[in-house]
Motif scaffolding. Structure first.
Motif, mmCIF file in Angstrom:
data_model
loop_
_atom_site.group_PDB
_atom_site.id
_atom_site.type_symbol
_atom_site.label_atom_id
_atom_site.label_comp_id
_atom_site.label_asym_id
_atom_site.label_seq_id
_atom_site.Cartn_x
_atom_site.Cartn_y
_atom_site.Cartn_z
ATOM 1 N N GLU A 54 11.616 -41.208 10.056
ATOM 2 C CA GLU A 54 12.689 -41.647 9.167
ATOM 3 C C GLU A 54 12.838 -40.719 7.972
ATOM 4 O OE1 GLU A 54 14.305 -45.646 6.847
ATOM 5 O OE2 GLU A 54 12.387 -45.677 7.903
ATOM 6 N N GLY A 55 11.716 -40.264 7.417
ATOM 7 C CA GLY A 55 11.771 -39.352 6.280
ATOM 8 C C GLY A 55 12.503 -38.069 6.598
ATOM 9 N N GLY A 56 12.239 -37.483 7.764
ATOM 10 C CA GLY A 56 12.918 -36.252 8.150
ATOM 11 C C GLY A 56 14.371 -36.464 8.507
ATOM 12 N N ALA A 57 14.650 -37.555 9.234
ATOM 13 C CA ALA A 57 16.017 -37.804 9.671
ATOM 14 C C ALA A 57 16.948 -38.121 8.515
ATOM 15 C CB ALA A 57 16.036 -38.949 10.692
ATOM 16 N N ARG A 58 16.436 -38.792 7.485
ATOM 17 C CA ARG A 58 17.286 -39.221 6.375
ATOM 18 C C ARG A 58 17.303 -38.235 5.216
ATOM 19 N NH1 ARG A 58 15.996 -45.115 4.470
ATOM 20 N NH2 ARG A 58 17.631 -44.485 3.005
ATOM 21 N N PHE A 59 16.190 -37.546 4.963
ATOM 22 C CA PHE A 59 16.078 -36.754 3.741
ATOM 23 C C PHE A 59 15.703 -35.300 3.992
ATOM 24 C CE2 PHE A 59 14.849 -41.191 2.796
ATOM 25 C CZ PHE A 59 15.950 -41.530 2.010
ATOM 26 N N ASN A 60 15.863 -34.831 5.218
ATOM 27 C CA ASN A 60 15.568 -33.439 5.546
ATOM 28 C C ASN A 60 14.102 -33.137 5.226
ATOM 29 O OD1 ASN A 60 16.340 -30.996 6.650
ATOM 30 N ND2 ASN A 60 17.262 -30.200 4.791
ATOM 31 N N TYR A 61 13.807 -32.038 4.559
ATOM 32 C CA TYR A 61 12.421 -31.658 4.258
ATOM 33 C C TYR A 61 11.972 -32.153 2.882
ATOM 34 C CZ TYR A 61 13.779 -28.320 7.893
ATOM 35 O OH TYR A 61 14.268 -27.746 9.044
ATOM 36 N N GLN A 62 12.769 -32.975 2.229
ATOM 37 C CA GLN A 62 12.578 -33.340 0.828
ATOM 38 C C GLN A 62 11.229 -34.009 0.545
ATOM 39 O OE1 GLN A 62 15.919 -35.479 -0.965
ATOM 40 N NE2 GLN A 62 14.488 -36.808 -2.041
ATOM 41 N N LEU A 63 10.678 -34.750 1.514
ATOM 42 C CA LEU A 63 9.465 -35.538 1.267
ATOM 43 C C LEU A 63 8.195 -34.877 1.810
ATOM 44 C CD1 LEU A 63 10.810 -39.144 1.958
ATOM 45 C CD2 LEU A 63 10.562 -37.955 -0.230
ATOM 46 N N LEU A 64 8.253 -33.603 2.131
ATOM 47 C CA LEU A 64 7.045 -32.927 2.610
ATOM 48 C C LEU A 64 5.933 -32.930 1.566
ATOM 49 C CD1 LEU A 64 8.423 -29.832 4.581
ATOM 50 C CD2 LEU A 64 6.893 -31.605 5.476
ATOM 51 N N TRP A 65 6.301 -32.848 0.306
ATOM 52 C CA TRP A 65 5.287 -32.832 -0.760
ATOM 53 C C TRP A 65 4.476 -34.130 -0.779
ATOM 54 C CZ3 TRP A 65 5.101 -36.411 -4.710
ATOM 55 C CH2 TRP A 65 6.234 -37.225 -4.870
ATOM 56 N N VAL A 66 5.080 -35.242 -0.334
ATOM 57 C CA VAL A 66 4.355 -36.516 -0.284
ATOM 58 C C VAL A 66 3.201 -36.420 0.715
ATOM 59 C CG1 VAL A 66 4.549 -38.984 0.214
ATOM 60 C CG2 VAL A 66 6.437 -37.794 -0.922
#
Length: 434
Positions: A54-66
């Motif tokens: 869901e993180g990748g599908a909705r927000f691209n690479y934005q949450l990799l830092w998490v």
């Protein structure tokens, strides 16, 4: 808590591990590797797949830092767990039984059991979905087959910990190679990946998914399990000068390698999801939908690798979950039962609601999320005792946490507790903006 604060301790440990390997001492380290690899499968179990997809599908690479921040937290806590086992010769549950009152120990045991049932539910469903996707069986049939999947591996435990460790490491390797194939086929944007891996960015739209990713990462049963598994590396000369320090140093190497592999797998799931689904403007509502969507976009090889990795992840994390359950029961209650019997009881407890929910048409991904919410309740009850024990000199002697380590551990615990509270609050209908 900022990534810079955690990096203060974590980077030094990573550098020490890398230096040891570069110096040619890896042959000395090799016999001590394994416990953290068993633990690491919990960091890439099916419960993590839903949030990463869901993180990748909705927000691209934005949450990799998490994912990177979560990994640094995990390395710190798992290293502390290993140190507790090395120094005291007892796992976390046994230390709780010996140092807390019986009512407190019984309460902690109860919360741990509830959390592990929730965890096993996620792993059980992950294996079932993997069988369903690989062989085209009805999901309900796959659920019934999954009830038997880990007994063979547990049977192999009679040949010793190392056999099980090699099997689990093999499963982890399969998961890793499957996602190397996925990433190769997806052709992601590496410059954006590098940027979002180290530059934090979050907003009101992405905070729920970020909380889910972080809250599902540090699993309580892994903390109990690591403090026990490290005992398999403690030999007769454990009281010789310098032995425990050397063993702890090797345990850090083990944790660094294993948990970084888990980080790569989780990051690969998110990267694949971003490169395939986000880039094509697709929103996926289930793991099955993600698998189906891969076929026209990347081809059948990618879809097969996805399903195989999910199955291996579910089976391997179920095995380590059973081992952790054994550690918790024996440690808190001083009660020893056969692993296959515990597996049978747990599977029956998990299968009944799973079969009923699937027969009623409930989406498995929703059950996975619910299991992670249940799991979040127990996290503080594993982390706080670990911090209490490892900072006390009367317990740890010269190996007691340094003030900086204790500060970082408390900050990590506070962050996880706060974010899990927010996750629970939102899961039950609350709204917030940070």
């Amino acid at each position: 808590m900022s990534p810079e604060e955690i990096l203060t301790t974590a980077v030094d440990r990573v550098k020490a591990s890398a230096s040891m390997i570069r110096s040619g001492r890896w042959r000395e380290v090799l016999p001590y590797l394994g416990p953290a690899f068993l633990v690491s499968v919990g960091y890439m179990d099916p419960g993590n797949w839903g949030t990463d997809i869901e993180g990748g599908a909705r927000f691209n690479y934005q949450l990799l830092w998490v994912l990177l921040l979560s990994n640094l937290m995990a390395i710190l806590l798992q290293s502390m767990s290993a140190k507790l086992g090395i120094v005291t010769g007892r796992n976390l549950a046994e230390n709780c039984r010996e140092r807390f009152s019986r009512p407190v120990s019984i309460f902690l045991w109860g919360t741990a059991e509830v959390a592990m049932i929730g965890t096993d539910l996620a792993e059980f469903l992950g294996s079932a979905i993997g069988i369903h996707l690989l062989f085209g069986l009805p999901l309900l049939t796959a659920v019934l087959i999954t009830g038997l999947d880990v007994f063979v591996i547990l049977w192999l435990q009679r040949y010793g910990h190392r056999v099980v460790e090699f099997i689990i490491i093999g499963f982890v390797a399969i998961v890793g190679w499957c996602y190397i194939v996925e990433i190769f086929l997806a052709k992601p944007e590496w410059n954006l990946i590098a940027y979002h891996l180290v530059v934090p960015h979050i907003d009101s739209a992405s905070i729920y998914v970020a909380i889910g990713m972080l809250g599902a990462t540090v699993m309580p049963h892994n903390i109990y399990l690591h403090s026990e598994l490290i005992q398999s590396r403690v030999v007769a000369n454990r009281h010789e000068p310098g032995f425990r320090k050397k063993l702890f140093r090797f345990a850090v190497v083990d944790s660094t390698l294993a948990l970084n592999m888990a980080l790569l797998v989780n990051a690969a799931i998110l990267i694949m999801s971003a490169a395939v689904f986000y880039r094509n403007g697709l929103q996926v509502a289930s793991i099955e939908e993600a698998h189906t969507t891969l076929v026209p976009l990347l081809g059948p090889v990618a879809a097969f690798a996805f399903a195989l990795a999910l199955l291996c992840s579910g089976i391997s994390s179920s095995v380590t979950g059973t081992m952790a359950g054994q550690v918790v029961m024996e440690g808190f209650l001083n009660l020893r039962i056969r692993p296959w019997l515990r597996r049978l009881v747990t599977r029956l407890i998990v299968m009944v609601p799973a079969v009923m929910a699937i027969a009623a048409g409930v989406e498995p991904l929703k059950i996975l999320v619910l299991s992670q919410v249940t799991l979040s309740f127990q996290l503080p009850f594993a982390i706080i005792p670990l911090i209490i024990f490892t900072k006390k000199q009367e317990i740890m002697g010269e190996y007691a946490n340094r003030p900086l380590t204790t500060f970082l551990a408390v900050a990590v615990a506070a962050t996880i507790i706060f974010l899990n509270v927010l996750l629970l609050y939102q899961a039950f209908g609350g709204t917030f903006t940070l």
